[in-house]
Design a protein around this motif. Sequence first.
Motif, PDB file in Angstrom:
ATOM      1  N   ASP A  78       0.835  -1.207   0.000  1.00 26.98           N
ATOM      2  CA  ASP A  78       0.000   0.000   0.000  1.00 26.98           C
ATOM      3  C   ASP A  78       0.867   1.253   0.000  1.00 26.98           C
ATOM      4  N   MET A  79       1.853   1.289   0.888  1.00 24.26           N
ATOM      5  CA  MET A  79       2.712   2.475   1.003  1.00 24.26           C
ATOM      6  C   MET A  79       3.516   2.695  -0.276  1.00 24.26           C
ATOM      7  N   GLU A  80       3.992   1.611  -0.874  1.00 24.24           N
ATOM      8  CA  GLU A  80       4.733   1.735  -2.132  1.00 24.24           C
ATOM      9  C   GLU A  80       3.809   2.251  -3.239  1.00 24.24           C
ATOM     10  N   SER A  81       2.589   1.729  -3.302  1.00 24.94           N
ATOM     11  CA  SER A  81       1.623   2.171  -4.311  1.00 24.94           C
ATOM     12  C   SER A  81       1.296   3.651  -4.167  1.00 24.94           C
ATOM     13  N   GLY A  82       1.312   4.151  -2.934  1.00 21.70           N
ATOM     14  CA  GLY A  82       1.019   5.559  -2.680  1.00 21.70           C
ATOM     15  C   GLY A  82       2.256   6.443  -2.679  1.00 21.70           C
ATOM     16  N   ASP A  83       3.396   5.893  -3.077  1.00 14.85           N
ATOM     17  CA  ASP A  83       4.673   6.627  -3.093  1.00 14.85           C
ATOM     18  C   ASP A  83       5.024   7.194  -1.716  1.00 14.85           C
ATOM     19  N   LEU A  84       4.774   6.409  -0.666  1.00 17.14           N
ATOM     20  CA  LEU A  84       5.031   6.884   0.695  1.00 17.14           C
ATOM     21  C   LEU A  84       6.003   6.009   1.488  1.00 17.14           C
ATOM     22  N   LEU A  85       6.672   5.074   0.821  1.00 19.63           N
ATOM     23  CA  LEU A  85       7.544   4.158   1.563  1.00 19.63           C
ATOM     24  C   LEU A  85       8.625   4.889   2.361  1.00 19.63           C
ATOM     25  N   GLU A  86       9.341   5.790   1.729  1.00 17.67           N
ATOM     26  CA  GLU A  86      10.426   6.473   2.449  1.00 17.67           C
ATOM     27  C   GLU A  86       9.878   7.326   3.591  1.00 17.67           C
ATOM     28  N   ARG A  87       8.737   7.945   3.371  1.00 15.08           N
ATOM     29  CA  ARG A  87       8.138   8.779   4.430  1.00 15.08           C
ATOM     30  C   ARG A  87       7.638   7.919   5.590  1.00 15.08           C
ATOM     31  N   LEU A  88       7.187   6.710   5.292  1.00 18.90           N
ATOM     32  CA  LEU A  88       6.728   5.799   6.336  1.00 18.90           C
ATOM     33  C   LEU A  88       7.799   5.613   7.402  1.00 18.90           C
ATOM     34  N   ILE A 107       4.693  14.611   8.694  1.00 19.63           N
ATOM     35  CA  ILE A 107       5.554  13.967   7.706  1.00 19.63           C
ATOM     36  C   ILE A 107       4.966  14.167   6.309  1.00 19.63           C
ATOM     37  N   VAL A 108       3.637  14.188   6.238  1.00 20.84           N
ATOM     38  CA  VAL A 108       2.919  14.471   4.995  1.00 20.84           C
ATOM     39  C   VAL A 108       1.745  15.383   5.320  1.00 20.84           C
ATOM     40  N   THR A 109       1.230  16.021   4.302  1.00 14.94           N
ATOM     41  CA  THR A 109       0.027  16.845   4.469  1.00 14.94           C
ATOM     42  C   THR A 109      -1.202  15.996   4.186  1.00 14.94           C
ATOM     43  N   VAL A 110      -2.359  16.511   4.562  1.00 18.82           N
ATOM     44  CA  VAL A 110      -3.604  15.817   4.255  1.00 18.82           C
ATOM     45  C   VAL A 110      -3.727  15.654   2.742  1.00 18.82           C
ATOM     46  N   GLN A 111      -3.405  16.689   1.989  1.00 16.07           N
ATOM     47  CA  GLN A 111      -3.506  16.596   0.525  1.00 16.07           C
ATOM     48  C   GLN A 111      -2.578  15.516  -0.023  1.00 16.07           C
ATOM     49  N   GLN A 112      -1.393  15.395   0.533  1.00 18.05           N
ATOM     50  CA  GLN A 112      -0.480  14.347   0.075  1.00 18.05           C
ATOM     51  C   GLN A 112      -1.044  12.953   0.366  1.00 18.05           C
ATOM     52  N   THR A 113      -1.722  12.797   1.507  1.00 15.79           N
ATOM     53  CA  THR A 113      -2.319  11.495   1.803  1.00 15.79           C
ATOM     54  C   THR A 113      -3.494  11.218   0.881  1.00 15.79           C
ATOM     55  N   ALA A 143     -11.482   6.247   4.479  1.00 21.51           N
ATOM     56  CA  ALA A 143     -10.144   6.834   4.469  1.00 21.51           C
ATOM     57  C   ALA A 143     -10.220   8.331   4.191  1.00 21.51           C
ATOM     58  N   GLU A 144     -10.984   8.722   3.180  1.00 21.00           N
ATOM     59  CA  GLU A 144     -11.108  10.137   2.830  1.00 21.00           C
ATOM     60  C   GLU A 144     -11.759  10.926   3.968  1.00 21.00           C
ATOM     61  N   ARG A 145     -12.778  10.355   4.595  1.00 21.94           N
ATOM     62  CA  ARG A 145     -13.457  11.035   5.704  1.00 21.94           C
ATOM     63  C   ARG A 145     -12.498  11.265   6.864  1.00 21.94           C
ATOM     64  N   ILE A 146     -11.760  10.236   7.238  1.00 22.53           N
ATOM     65  CA  ILE A 146     -10.811  10.350   8.355  1.00 22.53           C
ATOM     66  C   ILE A 146      -9.744  11.392   8.054  1.00 22.53           C
ATOM     67  N   LEU A 147      -9.204  11.354   6.850  1.00 19.59           N
ATOM     68  CA  LEU A 147      -8.135  12.286   6.495  1.00 19.59           C
ATOM     69  C   LEU A 147      -8.646  13.717   6.367  1.00 19.59           C
ATOM     70  N   LEU A 148      -9.821  13.888   5.807  1.00 25.16           N
ATOM     71  CA  LEU A 148     -10.380  15.242   5.677  1.00 25.16           C
ATOM     72  C   LEU A 148     -10.702  15.843   7.051  1.00 25.16           C
ATOM     73  N   ASN A 149     -11.017  15.004   8.024  1.00 20.49           N
ATOM     74  CA  ASN A 149     -11.272  15.503   9.381  1.00 20.49           C
ATOM     75  C   ASN A 149     -10.010  16.044  10.044  1.00 20.49           C
ATOM     76  N   LEU A 150      -8.845  15.775   9.461  1.00 16.44           N
ATOM     77  CA  LEU A 150      -7.586  16.285  10.013  1.00 16.44           C
ATOM     78  C   LEU A 150      -7.288  17.699   9.537  1.00 16.44           C
ATOM     79  N   LEU A 151      -8.060  18.194   8.580  1.00 18.54           N
ATOM     80  CA  LEU A 151      -7.830  19.568   8.070  1.00 18.54           C
ATOM     81  C   LEU A 151      -8.186  20.610   9.115  1.00 18.54           C
TER      82      LEU A 151
END
Length: 161
Positions: A13-23, A128-134, A153-161
């Motif tokens: 999942d993290m690799e697919s989202g280009d987030l492995l290094e940030r993880l 480490i990342v922004t909501v938009q990046q996630t 996922a979108e609901r949880i992340l948007l609630n962080l704005l």
Amino acid sequence: MMLLISDANILIDMESGDLLERLFQLPIRIAIPDILYREEIEPGTPGLELIGLCLLEITGEYVAYAVNLLKKYGKGPSHNDYLALALAKQEGCPLLTGDKQLRKVALSEEVSTMGTIWLLRTMVEHNIVTVQQTLDAIEKMRTAGRRLPWSEAERILLNLL
């Protein structure tokens, strides 16, 4: 520092989202059974141990435990999934997984679980990342054919704005 044991699903999942290094910038240690890494991750994504993934060995006792899980719960989760669960049990720490069947087995075995959405939220909370990046990352995961509860996922992340 908190230790979490991951299955292959989370790393994919993290690799697919280009987030492995940030993880691996999170203030937690993420480990995986060494055999699972060698069989499922390293052939396509070598070098993760160089950016922070810990490779841990499962003791004979917990390899036997994983074999017994397969006998007890069947072939829903793979043998390597059961090894990840056994390593979490061995280390006394939570399991990172996005596999519904493995989550059910972990719950029955009294091992707590966390998943991709938890990791994304945690990366936002640690700046480490922004909501938009996630949100961009979960779109990449969706395009890559990964399976997540997208609206949750979108609901949880948007609630962080």
